[in-house]
Design a protein around this motif. Structure first.
Motif, PDB file in Angstrom:
ATOM      1  N   LEU A  29     -12.346 149.020  76.535  1.00 41.08           N
ATOM      2  CA  LEU A  29     -12.362 149.157  77.996  1.00 41.08           C
ATOM      3  C   LEU A  29     -11.994 147.841  78.673  1.00 41.08           C
ATOM      4  CD1 LEU A  29     -13.128 151.450  80.019  1.00 41.08           C
ATOM      5  CD2 LEU A  29     -15.288 150.228  80.336  1.00 41.08           C
ATOM      6  N   ILE A  30     -12.633 146.755  78.201  1.00 40.30           N
ATOM      7  CA  ILE A  30     -12.359 145.447  78.813  1.00 40.30           C
ATOM      8  C   ILE A  30     -10.892 145.071  78.624  1.00 40.30           C
ATOM      9  CG2 ILE A  30     -12.837 142.985  78.647  1.00 40.30           C
ATOM     10  CD1 ILE A  30     -15.717 143.704  78.009  1.00 40.30           C
ATOM     11  N   GLU A  31     -10.426 145.337  77.414  1.00 39.38           N
ATOM     12  CA  GLU A  31      -9.014 144.998  77.168  1.00 39.38           C
ATOM     13  C   GLU A  31      -8.083 145.790  78.079  1.00 39.38           C
ATOM     14  OE1 GLU A  31      -9.198 143.620  72.531  1.00 39.38           O
ATOM     15  OE2 GLU A  31      -8.214 145.490  73.080  1.00 39.38           O
ATOM     16  N   MET A  32      -8.416 147.060  78.258  1.00 37.41           N
ATOM     17  CA  MET A  32      -7.610 147.887  79.158  1.00 37.41           C
ATOM     18  C   MET A  32      -7.587 147.309  80.558  1.00 37.41           C
ATOM     19  SD  MET A  32      -8.498 151.797  78.358  1.00 37.41           S
ATOM     20  CE  MET A  32      -7.480 152.816  77.332  1.00 37.41           C
ATOM     21  N   ILE A  33      -8.794 146.932  81.028  1.00 37.03           N
ATOM     22  CA  ILE A  33      -8.865 146.389  82.392  1.00 37.03           C
ATOM     23  C   ILE A  33      -8.070 145.101  82.477  1.00 37.03           C
ATOM     24  CG2 ILE A  33     -10.440 145.364  84.077  1.00 37.03           C
ATOM     25  CD1 ILE A  33     -12.526 147.437  83.080  1.00 37.03           C
ATOM     26  N   LEU A  34      -8.193 144.268  81.435  1.00 36.32           N
ATOM     27  CA  LEU A  34      -7.447 143.003  81.446  1.00 36.32           C
ATOM     28  C   LEU A  34      -5.949 143.243  81.512  1.00 36.32           C
ATOM     29  CD1 LEU A  34      -9.258 140.643  78.914  1.00 36.32           C
ATOM     30  CD2 LEU A  34      -9.014 140.386  81.377  1.00 36.32           C
ATOM     31  N   VAL A  35      -5.504 144.168  80.652  1.00 38.06           N
ATOM     32  CA  VAL A  35      -4.059 144.439  80.640  1.00 38.06           C
ATOM     33  C   VAL A  35      -3.606 144.989  81.986  1.00 38.06           C
ATOM     34  CG1 VAL A  35      -2.302 145.912  79.634  1.00 38.06           C
ATOM     35  CG2 VAL A  35      -3.935 144.766  78.172  1.00 38.06           C
ATOM     36  N   GLY A  36      -4.418 145.938  82.502  1.00 40.33           N
ATOM     37  CA  GLY A  36      -4.066 146.522  83.800  1.00 40.33           C
ATOM     38  C   GLY A  36      -3.968 145.461  84.867  1.00 40.33           C
ATOM     39  N   LEU A  37      -4.965 144.582  84.904  1.00 38.04           N
ATOM     40  CA  LEU A  37      -4.960 143.511  85.903  1.00 38.04           C
ATOM     41  C   LEU A  37      -3.741 142.618  85.735  1.00 38.04           C
ATOM     42  CD1 LEU A  37      -8.588 142.152  86.338  1.00 38.04           C
ATOM     43  CD2 LEU A  37      -7.058 143.068  88.072  1.00 38.04           C
ATOM     44  N   ALA A  38      -3.475 142.277  84.481  1.00 40.92           N
ATOM     45  CA  ALA A  38      -2.335 141.387  84.223  1.00 40.92           C
ATOM     46  C   ALA A  38      -1.056 142.013  84.762  1.00 40.92           C
ATOM     47  CB  ALA A  38      -2.211 141.131  82.729  1.00 40.92           C
ATOM     48  N   PHE A  39      -0.900 143.316  84.522  1.00 40.93           N
ATOM     49  CA  PHE A  39       0.331 143.943  84.979  1.00 40.93           C
ATOM     50  C   PHE A  39       0.389 144.054  86.489  1.00 40.93           C
ATOM     51  CE2 PHE A  39       1.384 144.786  80.699  1.00 40.93           C
ATOM     52  CZ  PHE A  39       2.739 145.010  80.712  1.00 40.93           C
ATOM     53  N   MET A  40      -0.769 144.307  87.097  1.00 40.70           N
ATOM     54  CA  MET A  40      -0.752 144.367  88.562  1.00 40.70           C
ATOM     55  C   MET A  40      -0.377 143.023  89.152  1.00 40.70           C
ATOM     56  SD  MET A  40      -3.482 146.875  90.170  1.00 40.70           S
ATOM     57  CE  MET A  40      -4.676 147.609  89.131  1.00 40.70           C
ATOM     58  N   ILE A  41      -0.922 141.957  88.559  1.00 39.41           N
ATOM     59  CA  ILE A  41      -0.591 140.615  89.049  1.00 39.41           C
ATOM     60  C   ILE A  41       0.891 140.347  88.834  1.00 39.41           C
ATOM     61  CG2 ILE A  41      -0.941 138.162  88.649  1.00 39.41           C
ATOM     62  CD1 ILE A  41      -3.886 138.948  87.971  1.00 39.41           C
ATOM     63  N   LEU A  42       1.371 140.751  87.652  1.00 44.35           N
ATOM     64  CA  LEU A  42       2.793 140.559  87.379  1.00 44.35           C
ATOM     65  C   LEU A  42       3.638 141.284  88.430  1.00 44.35           C
ATOM     66  CD1 LEU A  42       5.040 139.624  85.383  1.00 44.35           C
ATOM     67  CD2 LEU A  42       4.895 141.896  84.402  1.00 44.35           C
ATOM     68  N   PHE A  43       3.219 142.498  88.749  1.00 43.65           N
ATOM     69  CA  PHE A  43       3.951 143.278  89.750  1.00 43.65           C
ATOM     70  C   PHE A  43       3.989 142.576  91.092  1.00 43.65           C
ATOM     71  CE2 PHE A  43       5.608 147.516  90.311  1.00 43.65           C
ATOM     72  CZ  PHE A  43       5.820 147.876  88.996  1.00 43.65           C
ATOM     73  N   ALA A  44       2.798 142.134  91.512  1.00 39.60           N
ATOM     74  CA  ALA A  44       2.722 141.478  92.816  1.00 39.60           C
ATOM     75  C   ALA A  44       3.584 140.223  92.823  1.00 39.60           C
ATOM     76  CB  ALA A  44       1.274 141.129  93.133  1.00 39.60           C
ATOM     77  N   LEU A  45       3.506 139.464  91.717  1.00 40.18           N
ATOM     78  CA  LEU A  45       4.312 138.244  91.637  1.00 40.18           C
ATOM     79  C   LEU A  45       5.798 138.569  91.664  1.00 40.18           C
ATOM     80  CD1 LEU A  45       2.514 135.945  89.079  1.00 40.18           C
ATOM     81  CD2 LEU A  45       2.901 135.565  91.504  1.00 40.18           C
ATOM     82  N   LEU A  46       6.158 139.608  90.897  1.00 34.46           N
ATOM     83  CA  LEU A  46       7.561 140.004  90.864  1.00 34.46           C
ATOM     84  C   LEU A  46       8.057 140.317  92.253  1.00 34.46           C
ATOM     85  CD1 LEU A  46       8.198 142.446  87.920  1.00 34.46           C
ATOM     86  CD2 LEU A  46       9.215 140.227  88.357  1.00 34.46           C
ATOM     87  N   GLY A  47       7.243 141.107  92.976  1.00 32.41           N
ATOM     88  CA  GLY A  47       7.624 141.455  94.340  1.00 32.41           C
ATOM     89  C   GLY A  47       7.848 140.213  95.167  1.00 32.41           C
ATOM     90  N   LEU A  48       6.867 139.308  95.122  1.00 33.23           N
ATOM     91  CA  LEU A  48       6.963 138.109  95.952  1.00 33.23           C
ATOM     92  C   LEU A  48       8.180 137.285  95.585  1.00 33.23           C
ATOM     93  CD1 LEU A  48       3.287 136.822  96.132  1.00 33.23           C
ATOM     94  CD2 LEU A  48       4.565 138.099  97.815  1.00 33.23           C
ATOM     95  N   VAL A  49       8.359 137.074  94.286  1.00 34.90           N
ATOM     96  CA  VAL A  49       9.432 136.168  93.856  1.00 34.90           C
ATOM     97  C   VAL A  49      10.798 136.810  94.059  1.00 34.90           C
ATOM     98  CG1 VAL A  49      10.429 134.991  91.892  1.00 34.90           C
ATOM     99  CG2 VAL A  49       7.969 134.985  92.225  1.00 34.90           C
ATOM    100  N   LEU A  50      10.922 138.074  93.647  1.00 38.25           N
ATOM    101  CA  LEU A  50      12.253 138.687  93.709  1.00 38.25           C
ATOM    102  C   LEU A  50      12.720 138.892  95.138  1.00 38.25           C
ATOM    103  CD1 LEU A  50      12.286 141.266  90.810  1.00 38.25           C
ATOM    104  CD2 LEU A  50      13.575 139.174  91.037  1.00 38.25           C
ATOM    105  N   VAL A  51      11.807 139.278  96.023  1.00 35.24           N
ATOM    106  CA  VAL A  51      12.230 139.463  97.413  1.00 35.24           C
ATOM    107  C   VAL A  51      12.698 138.133  97.985  1.00 35.24           C
ATOM    108  CG1 VAL A  51      11.477 140.104  99.713  1.00 35.24           C
ATOM    109  CG2 VAL A  51      10.784 141.466  97.781  1.00 35.24           C
ATOM    110  N   TYR A  52      11.920 137.094  97.701  1.00 36.00           N
ATOM    111  CA  TYR A  52      12.318 135.772  98.183  1.00 36.00           C
ATOM    112  C   TYR A  52      13.656 135.368  97.574  1.00 36.00           C
ATOM    113  CZ  TYR A  52      12.299 130.759  98.863  1.00 36.00           C
ATOM    114  OH  TYR A  52      12.655 129.494  99.202  1.00 36.00           O
ATOM    115  N   ALA A  53      13.792 135.612  96.260  1.00 31.36           N
ATOM    116  CA  ALA A  53      15.037 135.219  95.591  1.00 31.36           C
ATOM    117  C   ALA A  53      16.213 135.971  96.183  1.00 31.36           C
ATOM    118  CB  ALA A  53      14.927 135.508  94.098  1.00 31.36           C
TER     119      ALA A  53
END
Lengths: 361, 116, 158, 373, 152
Positions: A29-53
């Motif tokens: 369960l913890i691993e799932m949450i960690l992975v999920g969080l990591a991907f959500m953060i990655l998504f948010a970062l991608l959005g921020l960086v790619l739109v700016y780029a």
């Protein structure tokens, strides 16, 4: 610093330390949450960086400076945009199919997440490593068009409907070419598993090892994947000079933001796929015989290689978008059915022949 | 991790969109206005229904896609084993592609690939 | 056979034209010196309009707070949009009652900057200034009274 | 397959779409009601008047000097040429012969106006077709011309540089140098326009064979300017009814026979080269002399009627003045090129797709205030 | 063809035509009933072939209305002004010429919109610039609109 080169140790040590402290079920369960969080953060970062780029790159193509006001060199511009979109009033027009209208952004984002899961970011950094990874990605990523169709149809807007139908015809057509151009490389790898495909390029990327057919396949992949992500010059679904904003005309605020984010996420996914299959994923660039050079290349961590290659393909896609005029719907379909598809089929035969004769590295 | 883990990513999508929409609903201003309920059509009220039976041309391509996508699915397993099987696989795929090509030529000649 | 050759030729020429187009945009992204954007509020110091630029009408005053306007309303007549309004009054100079301006009202919101009032003025009392930052939050601020308080007409201007 | 497509059961219903007044590609507030079958356009019905100000009625109260500045607000992209039309008409009525210097300066600024209008058109046309970068490049080059205008005429867009009898003021001392600099610069940039759009395979395929207007139709619809000339209708007022200094310069009337969008595009690009050539011939030979013939403070035309046509960037612009001897005209009619060109839109766009309609509209180069007046 | 010949051509067909030699163009005024017949002849006749109607407008005179046609021949490069005189201001009517010159479609709609001149047999005679429910004919000299017009 070793973890930067091989993430297997890192994930394993996390797993072990968790196993020591918790039960088996909790660990999962913890691993799932960690992975999920990591991907959500990655998504948010991608959005921020790619739109700016995108905004900066387009600005430099157009001899402008682009965003300069929010933050140093406008770096916080996307963040400001997100806040603005959060504060926007969500509107639904009165005849819209409210359930489907609200559902559409979910579908688009879910498909983006599920596709992203199978990408190998670096050695040991891959959430899901299927043995049919490539098939899985090409199957799931094409589900996104359902979201677009729903969005267009449920808005009760004529521009949206036309945009969505255009998008439907376009995405399913180009789906073929994306699949076939990837298959050209699959013949060489003999596996659909993405990690195996990456490993098979340890001594050279397929685009170099596969001769001309691989290059042709790469070009076709670039064109078709640009079209599949609905980006210019294939942005017929949201052709603003014809259909004002196409399928997302009626969307406002956060729901619009997710369509916007999904476009960039999809762009990232296809670029990552292209980088993995054609450009060796996280494998460094090697030239046979140049030992010193190869050692220097090895010194750069694989994750940087991966993101470098992805940015290169993304840059190419941006370059297309900011140079070419948009295609017309019949041109678009002609390009796919009369040019890309036959060439692709022939290309596969040539590649198969090359493999048969062993004329590859 | 196994394929069951896909459920995480499914919920990632749901949570992300849900959270975004929820926050937006909480902070965004609301005001009621008859014009806001109208669909956008360049500022002019819409004439007639928007959700209608639409041009068949788009769907023709969907049908074509179905034909060819099934073929692509057949090529996937072939591509994986091509290297191992060798000449037999090559000959088989040539035959397969000839049939496929004939199908494409037929559609081409029938002008099904021409957008109208 | 010929059609097949043409087919491939078409593809090649098409690709070539696309690459040529990309070379143009590629040139500009690699030459950031050619960027033409001007950062407006930051460059306010160095930003200079050309001397003939027509920004708004001003009534010239000298250091003694004197202007040349006789209140003849020539500019009011010349103005196509009625953006100049002259409110006259009678003043007594050397025992004679003379017409002079009470208020030179200028409606900037109606002005089209055509400049017709300038040559119409017989005494060259008004000119077009180079200002261009006319934005205000309240429309009524655009209605300006051009003669400064307490100003009077210069000697010898009739 | 055809049988399937034309089966009655599967026929889609007629679909009305409003394109405009708030639409990115109608370049202002033009409203087009399209009736569609799928993406195919069956009929285009323009609805005008969103910025109708009745300039003609306003002119009936204005003096002739004031009328000149109103014409800036019609076709704002060729404002100097519009101004000139009114001035020429008044000068003709008063039988004033303007000095040579005025003629040459007016001609040069005419051509600069045409160039700047075509540059903007090129940029906007690229943007309509989805190549947003061209928009910025078009404006980049146009900026140099607007700088020239600003220095000499005092404004960037609505210049009002003409007065009946001459010019507002003499040219600025920098005028010649700046213009020559611009020509040198633009000669290098114009081939770039070709590489970005004219040669591009996507662009040419979107343009060729789209929106064909035959010569007979062009004449019948009164389609003039580059749009008419692309159909083979020789309608260049500068050649046929030469005014100002056009009779002393050597230039070609660009004619094409195709009449499709690409021909119209080519016509405008070639016109830019011609305009540069005209300016080159005149810029070093501006004769000395007065910049204005003195006129009365209040101009009154004799009783009668006059018609003056000039060639704007969009086509033939006509001013028709009926005077009763007053300080204002009794009736004044502007024959605007955009109005006639727009009337042919329905004829050209039938059977095309929505994307083609956008292309046709861009090649018509409509300026909405010019149509609505 | 020069002005004299055009004048003769018109007078042959319409005897009551009034011709004035303007400074620029020959101006021929004919009664409104004769316009259609004369116009079609001017267009179709080989010697005149006025195929380019470059301006169509109306003028509101104190006691009558006038529709003004500026005609040019792209073949012979001659031009002249044809005027159709309508002897009433109350309910002016004139035959349309839009089947001869398609540009008439829009120009006649504009003239109808602003002057209230009814063009008979026009395929689609509606308001063009103003809204459909507009009252009055704005370009007429006696038009009053206290809201939208600036008083001089």
């Amino acid at each position: 610093m070793n973890w930067l080169y091989d993430f297997t140790y890192l994930t394993q040590s996390i797993h072990e330390s968790l196993s020591r402290n918790f039960e088996q079920g909790t660990v999962v369960l913890i691993e799932m949450i960690l992975v999920g969080l990591a991907f959500m953060i990655l998504f948010a970062l991608l959005g921020l960086v790619l739109v700016y780029a995108e905004r900066k790159v387009s600005a430099f193509f157009q001899q402008r400076l682009g965003p300069m006001r929010v933050g140093k060199w406008g770096t916080a511009q996307t963040l400001a945009d997100v806040i603005k979109l959060l504060m926007k009033e969500p509107l639904i027009n009165k005849n819209a199919d409210k359930f489907l209208f609200n559902l559409a952004p979910y579908i688009i984002m879910i498909t983006a997440f599920m596709t992203m899961a199978a990408l190998p970011f670096a050695k040991g950094l891959q959430a899901l490593d299927f043995d049919i990874g490539l098939l899985y990605i090409s199957a799931v990523s094409s589900l996104g068009v359902v979201g677009i169709l729903l969005a267009g149809w449920s808005s009760d807007n004529k521009y949206s409907l036309i945009g969505a139908l255009r998008s439907g015809a376009q995405v399913i057509s180009y789906e073929l070419s994306v699949g076939l151009s990837l298959l050209t490389i699959v013949i060489l790898t003999g596996s659909l598993q993405l990690s195996v495909i990456v490993e098979s390029q340890a001594n050279g990327w397929w685009i170099f090892k596969g001769h001309i057919p691989a290059v042709i396949a790469f070009i076709i992949f670039l064109i078709a994947s640009t079209a599949e992500t609905n980006r210019g010059p294939f942005d017929l679904a949201e052709a603003e000079s014809e259909l004002t904003a196409g399928f997302h005309t009626e969307y406002s605020g956060m729901k619009f933001a997710f369509f916007f984010l999904a476009e960039f996420a999809n762009m990232f996914i296809v670029s990552a796929l292209g980088a993995t299959v054609f450009l060796g994923g996280w494998m460094p660039f090697h030239i046979g015989g140049w030992e010193v050079f190869n050692n220097i290349m090895d010194y750069i961590p694989p994750i940087f290689w991966f993101f470098g290659k992805v940015s290169f393909i993304i840059f190419l896609m941006m370059w297309f978008r900011w140079t070419f005029p948009r295609l017309r719907i019949d041109q678009l379909l002609t390009l796919e059915w009369k040019y890309l598809l036959p060439i692709n089929l022939m290309n596969i035969l040539v590649m198969a022949f090359l493999v048969l004769m062993g004329w590859y590295f | 991790m196994d394929a069951e883990a896909l459920i995480i990513f499914f919920f990632c999508g749901v949570i992300m969109v849900g959270a975004g929409v929820l926050v937006s609903n909480l902070v965004a201003p609301r005001s009621k206005n008859d014009q806001k309920d109208e669909p956008y059509e360049c500022g002019i009220p819409t004439q007639g229904p928007s959700m209608i039976q639409f041009k068949v041309g788009y769907y023709l391509f969907a049908i074509l896609f179905l034909i060819f996508d099934v073929e692509t699915i057949f090529i996937f397993p072939w591509a994986v084993v091509m290297k191992k099987v060798g000449i037999a696989a090559f000959i088989e795929i040539v035959i397969f592609f000839v049939v496929l090509g004939l199908g494409l030529m037929y559609a081409w000649k029938k002008k099904a690939l021409k957008w109208e | 056979m010929k059609s097949i050759i043409n087919y491939f030729k078409e593809i090649l020429f098409g690709l070539k034209s696309l690459v040529k187009g990309m070379a143009v945009t590629g040139h500009y992204i690699t030459h950031p010196k050619e960027i033409i954007t001007q950062q407006y509020p930051e460059n306010r110091e160095s930003l200079k309009m050309f001397e003939r630029f027509r920004g708004e009408v001003v009534l010239l005053h000298d250091e003694n707070n004197e202007h040349k306007c006789t209140g003849c309303t020539a500019c009011e007549v010349a103005c196509p949009n009625g953006s100049i309004e002259i409110i006259p009054k009678r003043v007594e100079i050397d025992g004679r009652k003379v017409k002079a301006i009470d208020q030179f009202v200028y409606h900037l919101q109606m002005c089209t900057m055509c400049g017709l009032c300038i040559p119409a003025c017989p005494t060259d009392a008004i000119v077009m200034a180079n200002t261009f930052e006319h934005a205000v939050f309240d429309r009524s601020k655009l209605t300006k009274i051009l003669n400064k308080p307490g100003s009077k007409i210069m000697d010898g201007i009739k | 397959m055809e049988e399937i497509i034309h089966d009655q059961e599967l026929e889609s219903k007629e679909y009305f779409i409003n394109m405009g007044p708030q639409h990115p590609s109608t370049h202002g507030v033009l409203r087009l009601v399209l009736s569609l079958d799928g993406e195919i356009i069956k009929k285009v019905e323009p609805h005008l008047g969103f910025i109708h100000r009745s300039i003609e009625k306003m002119c009936e109260h204005d003096s002739y000097t004031q009328i000149v500045h109103l014409t800036d607000r019609m076709d704002y992209l060729s404002c100097h040429i519009n101004n000139e039309a009114v001035c020429l008409c008044v000068e003709q009525a008063l039988q004033i012969e303007v000095p040579d210097r005025v003629k040459v300066i007016r001609t040069i600024i005419d051509e600069l106006t045409r160039l700047s209008s075509h540059q903007l058109w090129w940029g906007v046309m690229g943007m309509d077709l989805g190549a947003i970068t061209t928009f910025l490049y078009g404006f980049r080059d146009r900026e140099m011309i607007t700088d020239i205008f600003e220095e000499t005429c005092g404004a960037r867009l609505t210049m009002n540089y003409n007065v009946p009898g001459g010019l507002f003021f003499d040219i600025h001392p920098n005028f010649q140098k700046r213009t020559k600099d611009f020509l040198d610069y633009f000669k290098k940039k114009l081939p770039e326009y070709d590489t970005l759009l004219s040669d591009n395979v996507i662009f040419t395929q979107r343009m060729k064979g789209i929106g064909i207007l035959s010569k007979e139709d062009a004449i019948s619809y009164g389609v003039t300017g580059p749009t008419g000339r692309a159909s083979g209708f020789s309608c260049d007022v500068r050649k046929h009814h030469s005014y100002m200094a056009y009779d002393r310069v050597d230039f070609k009337e660009i004619l094409d026979t195709e009449g499709d969008c690409f021909a119209r595009y080519k016509c405008r690009i070639n016109e830019m080269w011609e305009s540069m050539q005209i300016i080159e011939q005149l810029i070093d030979n501006i004769p000395e002399g007065d910049y204005k013939v003195p006129t009365k403070a209040v101009i009154k035309l004799p009783k009668g009627e006059w018609y003056q046509k000039v060639e704007t960037a969009r086509g033939e612009f006509g001013v028709y003045i009926i005077s009763e001897g007053q300080k204002s005209p009794y009736r004044l009619k502007f024959r605007s090129p955009g109005f006639s060109n727009l009337s042919a839109l329905d004829h050209m766009a039938r059977g095309c797709k929505i994307a083609d309609l956008v292309a046709i509209m861009s090649t018509l180069d409509l300026v909405i205030p010019d149509i609505d007046r | 063809m020069d002005n004299e010949e055009i004048k003769k051509f018109v007078l042959d067909r319409v005897a009551e035509a009034e011709c004035t030699d303007g400074v620029q163009f020959l101006q021929v005024t004919v009664p409104s009933e004769k316009i259609l017949q004369l116009a079609s002849e001017l267009k179709s006749n080989e010697t005149t072939s006025f195929d380019f109607l470059f301006c169509l407008t109306a003028v509101d005179w104190p006691d009558h209305m006038e529709v003004v046609y500026h005609l040019k021949s792209t073949k012979h490069n001659h031009q002249f002004v044809l005027k159709g005189k309508i002897n009433t201001r109350k309910n002016p009517e004139i035959e349309t010429v839009c089947h001869l010159w398609r540009t008439g479609e829009f120009h006649e709609r504009e003239a109808y919109d602003l002057f209230g001149i009814k063009f008979l047999n026009h395929p689609d005679l509606r308001r063009l610039l103003l809204t459909d429910d507009w009252e009055g004919w704005p370009m007429r000299k006696d038009y009053e609109d206290p809201i939208n017009m600036i008083e001089y």
